[in-house]
Design an enzyme around this catalytic site. Structure first.
Site, short mmCIF file in Angstrom:
data_model
loop_
_atom_site.label_atom_id
_atom_site.label_comp_id
_atom_site.label_asym_id
_atom_site.label_seq_id
_atom_site.Cartn_x
_atom_site.Cartn_y
_atom_site.Cartn_z
N CYS A 163 34.65 45.67 37.22
CA CYS A 163 35.36 45.82 37.57
C CYS A 163 36.04 46.76 36.36
O CYS A 163 37.26 46.46 35.69
CB CYS A 163 36.19 45.75 38.50
SG CYS A 163 38.27 46.12 38.91
N GLU A 164 36.74 48.34 36.07
CA GLU A 164 37.32 49.15 35.66
C GLU A 164 38.71 48.94 35.73
O GLU A 164 39.69 48.82 34.41
CB GLU A 164 37.19 50.60 35.62
CG GLU A 164 37.53 51.44 37.05
CD GLU A 164 37.71 52.55 37.16
OE1 GLU A 164 38.52 53.44 37.08
OE2 GLU A 164 36.56 52.99 36.72
N HIS A 165 38.67 48.28 36.58
CA HIS A 165 41.28 48.01 36.59
C HIS A 165 41.66 46.56 36.33
O HIS A 165 42.63 46.62 35.11
CB HIS A 165 41.31 47.62 38.14
CG HIS A 165 41.19 49.24 39.13
ND1 HIS A 165 40.40 48.80 40.45
CD2 HIS A 165 40.57 49.92 38.89
CE1 HIS A 165 40.49 50.55 40.47
NE2 HIS A 165 40.78 51.17 39.77
N HIS A 166 41.02 46.02 35.69
CA HIS A 166 41.41 43.99 34.75
C HIS A 166 39.89 43.50 34.42
O HIS A 166 39.96 42.59 33.70
CB HIS A 166 41.37 42.73 36.79
CG HIS A 166 41.98 43.57 37.51
ND1 HIS A 166 42.36 43.92 39.03
CD2 HIS A 166 43.57 43.31 37.45
CE1 HIS A 166 43.45 43.93 39.27
NE2 HIS A 166 43.90 44.11 38.46
N GLN A 188 32.77 50.20 43.37
CA GLN A 188 32.35 50.11 43.85
C GLN A 188 31.95 51.23 44.50
O GLN A 188 30.17 51.73 44.66
CB GLN A 188 32.33 49.44 44.21
CG GLN A 188 30.96 48.30 45.28
CD GLN A 188 31.47 47.52 45.85
OE1 GLN A 188 31.88 46.41 45.83
NE2 GLN A 188 30.89 47.41 47.58
N HIS A 204 34.20 40.51 44.27
CA HIS A 204 34.98 40.89 43.60
C HIS A 204 36.18 39.75 42.34
O HIS A 204 36.59 39.78 43.28
CB HIS A 204 36.13 42.12 43.67
CG HIS A 204 35.02 43.58 43.67
ND1 HIS A 204 35.17 44.20 43.31
CD2 HIS A 204 34.28 43.30 45.09
CE1 HIS A 204 34.09 45.53 43.84
NE2 HIS A 204 34.11 44.86 44.99
N CYS A 214 37.65 40.44 40.74
CA CYS A 214 39.94 40.63 40.48
C CYS A 214 40.24 40.29 41.57
O CYS A 214 41.71 40.35 41.55
CB CYS A 214 39.88 42.11 40.64
SG CYS A 214 38.49 42.85 41.68
#
Length: 201
Positions: free
Chosen positions: A87-90, A128, A156, A158
């Protein structure tokens, strides 16, 4: 040499630079970087990211083997498998089951290549929704089939390890192109086949 070229082609320099960053992270969280268990951790983490993010490197792009559809096969072809991405956020993993389907026109693809396409686009920092779309659009471009469908159901970390902390929650995304989008019977057939196969993991 820019950072991407370094990441893809100069492994030693990349590992050295990222190793220093990981080392600083360990120091920042109060770890003793001299203890035995952490001695090689910066190098291992650097190598790990190089392996699981290799989708950024053009030379790692899978060679796609396409064949002529000499038998005029015009029914649904579905590949089912598992995938993981970050995941690019976390920068935490998400992983799960993916179904890639197409109805051929003039071309069919080598059986192993569908999984390789999934793996290539998954080997980047992702969300995703975008990953699902990229797989479908690439297959549509390469094969120019009558239709393409991708369905992905993922966990996920995250949202399991942090934040809302909902264990085993599944997120499902789809991307439907061509006859899968335009023909309700084709779409229903695909969804029915997926439903019959998509057991919990």
């Amino acid at each position: 040499m820019d950072n991407l070229a370094k990441f893809c082609k100069n492994k030693e320099e990349y590992v050295s630079e990222v190793g220093k960053i990981v080392n600083n992270l360990l120091i920042a969280i109060g770890e003793d970087i001299k203890r035995e268990g952490l001695k090689d951790t910066p190098k291992r983490v650097a190598k790990m990211y190089r392996e699981i993010l290799k989708g950024y490197c053009e030379e790692e792009k899978p060679k796609i083997t396409v064949f002529s559809n000499d038998e005029n096969y015009n029914e649904m072809i579905i590949d089912e498998g598992y995938m993981y991405s970050l995941c690019e956020h976390h920068m935490l993993p998400f992983f799960g089951k993916v179904f890639v389907a197409y109805i051929p026109d003039k071309k069919i693809i080598g059986i192993s290549k569908l999984a390789r396409i999934v793996d290539h686009f998954a080997a980047k920092l992702q969300v995703q929704e975008r990953l699902t779309k990229q797989i479908a659009e690439y297959l549509n471009e390469v094969l120019q089939p009558k239709g393409v469908a991708v369905l992905m159901s993922c966990r996920h970390l995250c949202r399991e390890l942090r934040g809302i902390k909902k264990l085993n929650a599944i997120m499902t995304t789809t991307e439907l192109l061509g006859c899968f989008k335009e023909d309700s019977k084709t779409r229903a057939e695909f969804m029915g086949l997926v439903r019959s196969r998509n057991n919990s993991y």
